[in-house]
Design an enzyme around this catalytic site. Structure first.
Site, PDB file in Angstrom:
ATOM      1  N   LYS A 123       1.572 -78.361 -35.808  1.00 32.18           N
ATOM      2  CA  LYS A 123       1.877 -78.613 -37.114  1.00 32.18           C
ATOM      3  C   LYS A 123       2.642 -77.231 -37.904  1.00 32.18           C
ATOM      4  O   LYS A 123       3.479 -77.536 -38.532  1.00 32.18           O
ATOM      5  CB  LYS A 123       0.253 -78.357 -37.856  1.00 32.18           C
ATOM      6  CG  LYS A 123       0.452 -78.133 -39.331  1.00 32.18           C
ATOM      7  CD  LYS A 123      -0.794 -78.163 -40.034  1.00 32.18           C
ATOM      8  CE  LYS A 123      -1.547 -77.021 -40.013  1.00 32.18           C
ATOM      9  NZ  LYS A 123      -1.228 -75.697 -40.912  1.00 32.18           N
ATOM     10  N   ASN A 124       2.459 -76.047 -37.202  1.00 32.17           N
ATOM     11  CA  ASN A 124       2.981 -74.724 -37.888  1.00 32.17           C
ATOM     12  C   ASN A 124       4.280 -74.792 -37.320  1.00 32.17           C
ATOM     13  O   ASN A 124       4.887 -73.844 -37.910  1.00 32.17           O
ATOM     14  CB  ASN A 124       1.978 -73.692 -37.483  1.00 32.17           C
ATOM     15  CG  ASN A 124       0.848 -73.776 -38.447  1.00 32.17           C
ATOM     16  OD1 ASN A 124       0.710 -74.516 -39.208  1.00 32.17           O
ATOM     17  ND2 ASN A 124      -0.240 -72.963 -38.281  1.00 32.17           N
ATOM     18  N   CYS A 183      -5.948 -70.011 -52.125  1.00 31.65           N
ATOM     19  CA  CYS A 183      -6.437 -70.373 -50.829  1.00 31.65           C
ATOM     20  C   CYS A 183      -7.701 -69.873 -50.622  1.00 31.65           C
ATOM     21  O   CYS A 183      -7.991 -68.664 -50.866  1.00 31.65           O
ATOM     22  CB  CYS A 183      -5.430 -69.947 -49.553  1.00 31.65           C
ATOM     23  SG  CYS A 183      -6.071 -70.610 -48.176  1.00 31.65           S
ATOM     24  N   ARG A 220      -3.125 -65.036 -50.788  1.00 29.20           N
ATOM     25  CA  ARG A 220      -1.831 -65.112 -49.847  1.00 29.20           C
ATOM     26  C   ARG A 220      -0.603 -65.018 -50.591  1.00 29.20           C
ATOM     27  O   ARG A 220       0.194 -66.037 -50.995  1.00 29.20           O
ATOM     28  CB  ARG A 220      -1.922 -66.452 -49.166  1.00 29.20           C
ATOM     29  CG  ARG A 220      -3.217 -66.553 -48.197  1.00 29.20           C
ATOM     30  CD  ARG A 220      -3.315 -67.807 -47.775  1.00 29.20           C
ATOM     31  NE  ARG A 220      -2.213 -68.276 -46.471  1.00 29.20           N
ATOM     32  CZ  ARG A 220      -2.266 -69.367 -45.772  1.00 29.20           C
ATOM     33  NH1 ARG A 220      -2.973 -70.361 -45.865  1.00 29.20           N
ATOM     34  NH2 ARG A 220      -1.368 -69.572 -44.906  1.00 29.20           N
ATOM     35  N   ASP A 232      -6.134 -68.196 -36.354  1.00 24.20           N
ATOM     36  CA  ASP A 232      -6.415 -69.541 -36.430  1.00 24.20           C
ATOM     37  C   ASP A 232      -7.411 -70.246 -35.561  1.00 24.20           C
ATOM     38  O   ASP A 232      -7.861 -71.448 -35.543  1.00 24.20           O
ATOM     39  CB  ASP A 232      -5.218 -70.857 -36.383  1.00 24.20           C
ATOM     40  CG  ASP A 232      -4.243 -70.424 -37.472  1.00 24.20           C
ATOM     41  OD1 ASP A 232      -3.074 -70.580 -37.465  1.00 24.20           O
ATOM     42  OD2 ASP A 232      -4.700 -69.759 -38.594  1.00 24.20           O
ATOM     43  N   ARG A 278      -5.680 -82.550 -42.038  1.00 24.11           N
ATOM     44  CA  ARG A 278      -4.596 -81.624 -42.442  1.00 24.11           C
ATOM     45  C   ARG A 278      -3.882 -81.352 -41.152  1.00 24.11           C
ATOM     46  O   ARG A 278      -2.751 -80.962 -40.816  1.00 24.11           O
ATOM     47  CB  ARG A 278      -4.913 -80.678 -43.170  1.00 24.11           C
ATOM     48  CG  ARG A 278      -5.060 -81.063 -44.894  1.00 24.11           C
ATOM     49  CD  ARG A 278      -5.063 -79.620 -45.688  1.00 24.11           C
ATOM     50  NE  ARG A 278      -4.186 -78.970 -45.201  1.00 24.11           N
ATOM     51  CZ  ARG A 278      -4.129 -77.474 -44.945  1.00 24.11           C
ATOM     52  NH1 ARG A 278      -5.192 -76.743 -45.088  1.00 24.11           N
ATOM     53  NH2 ARG A 278      -2.989 -76.655 -44.517  1.00 24.11           N
TER      54      ARG A 278
HETATM   55  C1  EPZ Z   1       0.956 -69.100 -41.296  1.00 26.70           C
HETATM   56  O1  EPZ Z   1       0.545 -68.716 -42.447  1.00 26.70           O
HETATM   57  C2  EPZ Z   1       0.216 -70.399 -40.678  1.00 26.70           C
HETATM   58  N1  EPZ Z   1       0.472 -71.524 -41.616  1.00 26.70           N
HETATM   59  C3  EPZ Z   1      -1.435 -69.975 -41.087  1.00 26.70           C
HETATM   60  O2  EPZ Z   1      -2.068 -71.152 -40.387  1.00 26.70           O
HETATM   61  C4  EPZ Z   1      -1.613 -68.840 -40.193  1.00 26.70           C
HETATM   62  O3  EPZ Z   1      -3.227 -68.308 -40.118  1.00 26.70           O
HETATM   63  C5  EPZ Z   1      -0.948 -67.602 -40.562  1.00 26.70           C
HETATM   64  O4  EPZ Z   1       0.507 -67.916 -40.746  1.00 26.70           O
HETATM   65  C6  EPZ Z   1      -1.090 -66.180 -39.539  1.00 26.70           C
HETATM   66  O5  EPZ Z   1      -0.642 -66.708 -38.201  1.00 26.70           O
HETATM   67  C7  EPZ Z   1       1.747 -72.125 -41.217  1.00 26.70           C
HETATM   68  O6  EPZ Z   1       2.409 -71.728 -40.423  1.00 26.70           O
HETATM   69  C8  EPZ Z   1       2.010 -73.302 -42.224  1.00 26.70           C
HETATM   70  P1  EPZ Z   1       1.462 -65.006 -43.157  1.00 26.70           P
HETATM   71  P2  EPZ Z   1       1.578 -67.746 -43.496  1.00 26.70           P
HETATM   72  O7  EPZ Z   1       2.454 -64.929 -44.002  1.00 26.70           O
HETATM   73  O8  EPZ Z   1       3.048 -67.694 -43.029  1.00 26.70           O
HETATM   74  C9  EPZ Z   1       0.106 -61.321 -45.828  1.00 26.70           C
HETATM   75  C10 EPZ Z   1      -3.638 -72.743 -40.209  1.00 26.70           C
HETATM   76  O9  EPZ Z   1      -4.646 -72.720 -40.165  1.00 26.70           O
HETATM   77  N2  EPZ Z   1       1.095 -61.599 -46.617  1.00 26.70           N
HETATM   78  O10 EPZ Z   1       1.856 -64.731 -41.565  1.00 26.70           O
HETATM   79  O11 EPZ Z   1       1.237 -68.390 -44.822  1.00 26.70           O
HETATM   80  C11 EPZ Z   1      -0.921 -62.595 -45.858  1.00 26.70           C
HETATM   81  O12 EPZ Z   1      -1.771 -62.419 -47.059  1.00 26.70           O
HETATM   82  C12 EPZ Z   1      -2.831 -71.959 -40.972  1.00 26.70           C
HETATM   83  O13 EPZ Z   1      -3.039 -73.579 -39.514  1.00 26.70           O
HETATM   84  C13 EPZ Z   1       1.480 -60.814 -47.534  1.00 26.70           C
HETATM   85  O14 EPZ Z   1       0.961 -59.803 -47.957  1.00 26.70           O
HETATM   86  O15 EPZ Z   1       0.704 -66.511 -43.301  1.00 26.70           O
HETATM   87  C14 EPZ Z   1      -1.830 -62.426 -44.807  1.00 26.70           C
HETATM   88  O16 EPZ Z   1      -3.014 -61.720 -44.869  1.00 26.70           O
HETATM   89  C15 EPZ Z   1      -3.620 -70.980 -42.184  1.00 26.70           C
HETATM   90  N3  EPZ Z   1       2.787 -60.880 -48.195  1.00 26.70           N
HETATM   91  C16 EPZ Z   1      -0.697 -62.030 -43.708  1.00 26.70           C
HETATM   92  O17 EPZ Z   1       0.327 -61.481 -44.347  1.00 26.70           O
HETATM   93  C17 EPZ Z   1       3.498 -62.045 -48.230  1.00 26.70           C
HETATM   94  O18 EPZ Z   1       4.519 -62.099 -48.743  1.00 26.70           O
HETATM   95  C18 EPZ Z   1      -0.160 -63.048 -42.841  1.00 26.70           C
HETATM   96  O19 EPZ Z   1       0.179 -64.089 -43.445  1.00 26.70           O
HETATM   97  C19 EPZ Z   1       3.235 -62.698 -46.700  1.00 26.70           C
HETATM   98  C20 EPZ Z   1       1.995 -62.669 -46.093  1.00 26.70           C
END
Ligand code: EPZ
Length: 420
Positions: A22-23, A115, A120, A306, A398
């Site tokens: 998915k990701n 979320c 996020r 995850d 999802r």
């Molecule tokens: C991706 O989300 C995945 N989603 C998530 O999977 C996964 O948990 C996550 O990466 C971490 O591995 C998809 O790929 C669609 P991040 P993403 O930006 O990219 C902080 C699932 O269950 N952050 O890497 O949105 C954020 O708050 C889902 O399949 C900032 O602070 O996650 C978090 O604490 C859930 N500022 C951390 O970084 C930003 O601009 C990592 O988030 C962006 C992120």
């Protein structure tokens, strides 16, 4: 609304095919916006999130056709504004921002909604796009971005808890058509980011450093259509592996990529689970008595956030104390109260959950709150004595393709029922 009725206590046995990731497929579908030529993507899982992304691409003017697990997208003409509600509903859709800006030099995308697993923000996405030369404002719930010119530069993308996965994806997709060279420092190294970069390079992009924290992108003037097969879903594979161990079963995962799952497989071995590789088949077998293990979630190649909930479900069944620490999403413990409803003994101390495992679980009605929490409840229900009803399984749909079918093929007593 549907729920899943599980009669627990049956060891899972047999083979299961691992679906496409998915990701990986969500940002790859967004990347099709970067060319007017057709892109053919194979191994696409049948998930509601994928359906949403297809609707979003259509709302931007692209033609989208699905036949079985193949999607063909042709974004001959695209608009810079997509359907507000559709985009707001699915966080992953934020990754249309980079390709729209890259191709059209303008984009208006609704801010992703809140979320349940934690705040996020997208500040890193916006910081990187601004450094490429975009002017960005937030108005009426939209991110409005425009850039007469996108120019390559050095960008540091590290955040509070490390790299950002979709932030890296967005920057890569904006930089591939920018003038000059962009380097992204503290880039995410997830296999899904590498799969996206492979897709972009096959379209004619020039990205190097794949899988490392430093990506170098040399801008090109245009990209062409391509055919690509998505990588298998390491999170889905890990979920079935843990379900096999939790039910004293033996399951062979077909089409998995063990080289993407080192941290999870290492923790399972440490807990006493037998892990055997034969080619791309991975057999997971519950050896004898499990041992408690401590887990801390980290960016890739560390233990994936995850899989945290699913691993917690396994530790509730394991005699002894294990500590599960969540370092990526502060409030990703929504599954704790529902696992407790099944009889687990878990207490939360700051970013850690202390699991006193070994007490047998017993079936009960429980409520899914998010995608991975619901997977943990399914694992708890499969191991519990009696019947468990997991409500709001739209969360599962999802991210898990035909989960109940696949579990039934492994011998589980599971059925979808209308919620009473
Ligand atoms: C991706 O989300 C995945 N989603 C998530 O999977 C996964 O948990 C996550 O990466 C971490 O591995 C998809 O790929 C669609 P991040 P993403 O930006 O990219 C902080 C699932 O269950 N952050 O890497 O949105 C954020 O708050 C889902 O399949 C900032 O602070 O996650 C978090 O604490 C859930 N500022 C951390 O970084 C930003 O601009 C990592 O988030 C962006 C992120």
């Amino acid at each position: 609304m549907e729920s899943l009725l599980i009669k627990g206590g049956v060891p899972l046995h047999g083979e299961v095919n691992v679906s496409g990731a998915k990701n990986a497929v969500l940002p790859i579908l967004a990347a099709t916006l970067l060319t007017s030529e057709p892109c053919v993507i194979h191994g696409v899982p049948e998930l509601s999130d994928v359906g949403f992304m297809g609707e979003i691409l259509k709302s931007l003017g692209a033609e989208v056709r699905q036949e079985g697990d193949t999607i063909t997208v042709r974004a001959a003409k695209v608009k810079g504004v997509g359907d507000y509600d559709l985009i707001r509903k699915m966080r992953g859709s934020i990754c249309i921002l980079g390709p729209l800006l890259g191709r059209l030099h303008r984009a208006r995308v609704s801010l992703p909604g809140g979320c349940i697993i934690g705040p996020r923000p997208i500040d890193l996405h916006l910081k990187g796009l601004r450094e490429l030369g975009a002017r960005i404002t937030i108005e009426e719930g939209y991110v409005r971005a425009c850039a007469p010119r996108l120019a390559g530069t050095d960008i540091f993308l590290g955040g509070r808890v490390g790299p950002t996965v979709l932030g890296t994806a967005n920057l890569m997709m904006a930089a591939v058509l920018a003038e000059g060279v962009t380097t992204i420092q503290s880039a995410a190294c997830e296999p899904e980011v590498v799969d996206l970069a492979d897709f972009l390079n096959a379209m004619g992009a020039r990205i190097s450093g794949l899988g490392s924290p430093t990506l170098t992108i040399t801008g090109v003037s245009e990209l062409h259509g391509v055919e690509h097969r998505v990588i298998p879903d390491r999170i889905e594979a890990a979920t079935y592996a843990i379900a096999a161990a939790a039910t004293h079963g033996e399951v062979t995962l077909l089409g998995a990529r063990p080289d993407h799952m080192h941290a999870v497989l290492d923790k399972l071995r440490e807990a006493g689970v037998k892990v055997e590789r034969r080619g791309t088949a991975l057999t997971i077998r519950r050896g004898g008595r499990l041992k408690p293990v401590d887990v801390t979630t980290l960016p890739y190649a560390g233990f994936p956030t995850d899989v945290q909930a699913q691993m917690m479900a396994l530790m509730t069944l394991t005699p002894g104390i294990s500590i599960i620490t969540e370092r990526i999403f502060e409030s990703r413990f929504m599954h704790v109260s529902e696992l407790t409803r099944l009889g687990a003994d878990i207490s939360i101390e700051g970013p850690s959950a202390i699991v006193k495992g070994g007490r047998p679980l017993s079936g009960a009605p429980v409520m899914a709150s998010d995608l991975r929490a619901s997977a943990a409840l399914v694992i708890g229900g499969l191991a519990a004595k009696g019947a468990t009803q997991v409500k709001r399984i739209y969360h599962l749909d999802r991210g898990y393709e035909r989960l109940d079918d696949k579990l039934r093929k492994l011998g589980a007593r599971v059925e979808r029922v209308e919620e009473s």
